[in-house]
Design a protein around this motif. Sequence first.
Motif, PDB file in Angstrom:
ATOM      1  N   ARG A   6       0.831  -1.191  -0.150  1.00 49.26           N
ATOM      2  CA  ARG A   6       0.008   0.083  -0.052  1.00 49.26           C
ATOM      3  C   ARG A   6       0.876   1.258  -0.071  1.00 49.26           C
ATOM      4  O   ARG A   6       0.223   2.322   0.123  1.00 49.26           O
ATOM      5  N   GLY A   7       2.013   1.100   0.089  1.00 49.39           N
ATOM      6  CA  GLY A   7       3.223   2.288  -0.093  1.00 49.39           C
ATOM      7  C   GLY A   7       2.919   3.236   1.246  1.00 49.39           C
ATOM      8  O   GLY A   7       3.528   4.369   0.848  1.00 49.39           O
ATOM      9  N   GLY A   8       2.311   2.798   2.253  1.00 51.99           N
ATOM     10  CA  GLY A   8       2.106   3.845   3.330  1.00 51.99           C
ATOM     11  C   GLY A   8       1.119   5.157   3.164  1.00 51.99           C
ATOM     12  O   GLY A   8       0.995   5.763   3.835  1.00 51.99           O
ATOM     13  N   GLU A   9       0.356   4.774   2.201  1.00 52.40           N
ATOM     14  CA  GLU A   9      -0.721   5.881   1.773  1.00 52.40           C
ATOM     15  C   GLU A   9      -2.158   5.496   2.317  1.00 52.40           C
ATOM     16  O   GLU A   9      -3.006   6.170   1.981  1.00 52.40           O
ATOM     17  N   ASP A  10      -2.237   4.394   3.054  1.00 54.96           N
ATOM     18  CA  ASP A  10      -3.409   3.925   3.256  1.00 54.96           C
ATOM     19  C   ASP A  10      -3.902   4.418   4.812  1.00 54.96           C
ATOM     20  O   ASP A  10      -3.205   4.013   5.893  1.00 54.96           O
ATOM     21  N   LEU A  11      -4.575   5.425   4.985  1.00 58.53           N
ATOM     22  CA  LEU A  11      -5.215   6.186   6.122  1.00 58.53           C
ATOM     23  C   LEU A  11      -5.859   5.505   7.060  1.00 58.53           C
ATOM     24  O   LEU A  11      -6.249   5.764   8.309  1.00 58.53           O
ATOM     25  N   ILE A  16      -7.489   3.418  12.548  1.00 60.20           N
ATOM     26  CA  ILE A  16      -7.641   2.180  13.399  1.00 60.20           C
ATOM     27  C   ILE A  16      -6.610   2.407  14.763  1.00 60.20           C
ATOM     28  O   ILE A  16      -7.340   2.247  15.708  1.00 60.20           O
ATOM     29  N   GLU A  17      -5.319   2.807  14.268  1.00 59.33           N
ATOM     30  CA  GLU A  17      -4.425   2.981  15.362  1.00 59.33           C
ATOM     31  C   GLU A  17      -4.834   3.964  16.556  1.00 59.33           C
ATOM     32  O   GLU A  17      -4.664   3.868  17.689  1.00 59.33           O
ATOM     33  N   ARG A  18      -5.546   5.126  15.723  1.00 57.53           N
ATOM     34  CA  ARG A  18      -5.659   6.247  16.696  1.00 57.53           C
ATOM     35  C   ARG A  18      -6.987   5.822  17.504  1.00 57.53           C
ATOM     36  O   ARG A  18      -6.914   6.176  18.874  1.00 57.53           O
ATOM     37  N   VAL A  19      -7.955   5.081  17.064  1.00 61.28           N
ATOM     38  CA  VAL A  19      -9.187   4.656  17.876  1.00 61.28           C
ATOM     39  C   VAL A  19      -8.626   3.787  18.890  1.00 61.28           C
ATOM     40  O   VAL A  19      -9.137   3.739  20.102  1.00 61.28           O
ATOM     41  N   ARG A  52     -15.791   5.093  13.060  1.00 64.31           N
ATOM     42  CA  ARG A  52     -16.173   6.226  14.289  1.00 64.31           C
ATOM     43  C   ARG A  52     -14.891   6.635  15.022  1.00 64.31           C
ATOM     44  O   ARG A  52     -13.893   5.910  15.511  1.00 64.31           O
ATOM     45  N   GLY A  53     -14.748   8.051  15.325  1.00 61.90           N
ATOM     46  CA  GLY A  53     -13.650   8.428  16.076  1.00 61.90           C
ATOM     47  C   GLY A  53     -12.286   8.470  15.504  1.00 61.90           C
ATOM     48  O   GLY A  53     -11.563   8.358  16.396  1.00 61.90           O
ATOM     49  N   GLY A  57      -7.853  14.402   9.997  1.00 67.61           N
ATOM     50  CA  GLY A  57      -6.395  14.117   9.322  1.00 67.61           C
ATOM     51  C   GLY A  57      -5.851  12.872   9.516  1.00 67.61           C
ATOM     52  O   GLY A  57      -4.912  12.418   9.176  1.00 67.61           O
ATOM     53  N   ALA A  58      -6.798  11.768  10.460  1.00 67.51           N
ATOM     54  CA  ALA A  58      -6.129  10.299  10.517  1.00 67.51           C
ATOM     55  C   ALA A  58      -7.295   9.471   9.539  1.00 67.51           C
ATOM     56  O   ALA A  58      -7.342   8.333  10.013  1.00 67.51           O
ATOM     57  N   GLY A  59      -7.911   9.852   8.698  1.00 69.71           N
ATOM     58  CA  GLY A  59      -8.759   9.107   7.833  1.00 69.71           C
ATOM     59  C   GLY A  59     -10.330   8.979   8.625  1.00 69.71           C
ATOM     60  O   GLY A  59     -10.875   8.038   8.476  1.00 69.71           O
TER      61      GLY A  59
END
Length: 414
Positions: A6-11, A16-19, A52-53, A57-59
């Motif tokens: 995905r080349g690091g472009e998949d937000l 998911i990490e932020r949630v 959700r949530g 800026g993080a998708g």
Amino acid sequence: MSKPHRGGEDLRWEAIERVEATYGRRLGIGDLSLLKKLGFGDIGSVYLAELRGGGAGAGEGCLFAVKVMEKEMLVRRNKVRRAQTERDILGLLNHPFLPTLYSHFETPKFCCLLMEFCSGGDLHLLRQRQPGKRFSEHEARFYVSEVLLALEYLHMMGVIYRDLKPENILVREDGHIMLSDFDLSMRCYVDPTLVASMDINPSSFCIRPSSCLRPSCLKPTIKSRKKITSSAYGPDALPVLVAEPTTARSTSFVGTHEYLAPEIISGAGHGSAVDWWTLGIFMYELLYGKTPFKGGGGNRETLFNVVGKPLRFPEDGGVSFPAKDLMRGLLAKDPKRRLGFKRGATEIKQHRFFEGVNWALVRSGPPPRIPAAVEPAVVKEAIRACLAASVEKGGEDLGLGRCSDDRFLDFEFF
């Protein structure tokens, strides 16, 4: 967590990490808003869902496809192993034409797989929208090439797909394909091997060279024989990777009737060659708008045709000889004589039908068409409009799976 292809472009990974960081736990079904039922299969239903949530800026508002399987049903119908196999296979995959499994989780009643959502629908409905309900040869070559690379990767990973058909090939937002639905797939042992290029016969580009009306069909490229010998097939050429699980065997009767290989129907046992048979049926359907062995009397007649009826091409199809020749090779009823049986995709990619295809850059090639962008806000607005309309019509509950509004989204595409 992110996949290299995905080349690091998949937000979606970042969202998911932020949630998970916000709540200090793994992602769960409560972190998703289910927007619409996209479809259903033998062991579960697939829903369009919004995260959700995710945070600005993080998708935030990322769309996903969620496959939901009822645990009680899996146990009752003895499908637990199939569901587990699908989850395990999805967890292995890291390829641009195969799905990304972002997460999986369970509730007391359900098992859920969180995957990427493809906004372009599937190739079955896309084909039906084409003139004559079929693709041009140029378009078919694009889709067949990408499916071939996906099957090659699966075989290298020891996975026999067994359920190839246009309904299982989705179109991403960039116009490239994604092979989906692995609940009929089989895992097996594979031994990748490097084979010297000189062991591959460069003249085997036509399955039936004697029936070719054009002498040029017998030439692998427009280059001279001298150049071919001294470069691509010379003693200094790089070896070719062959990873075909030819020793795998199963007697399971699985697949779709029109796509079943003869060895599956006979019960003689089948291996990875069934995927090359289905690739031939798939290619035939893209080019002619129908499958070659479908019987007018139902599934029983179709199965008899697959086993005993010879392959024929419509006279007015306008399909080139190399395309027909490739389909003849893939649709050999004896799996041992089928193109791809010994060396898999390595020998199929050498066929003249793919002349001019740069296999290393297929992912970067321009697709025949790019679907319209889908925004979460637009999807939700379309669903609200649909539900409001149903209330105005007397409170009839249409259900999310039946809501459609062409102003917003081609829901019938799913």
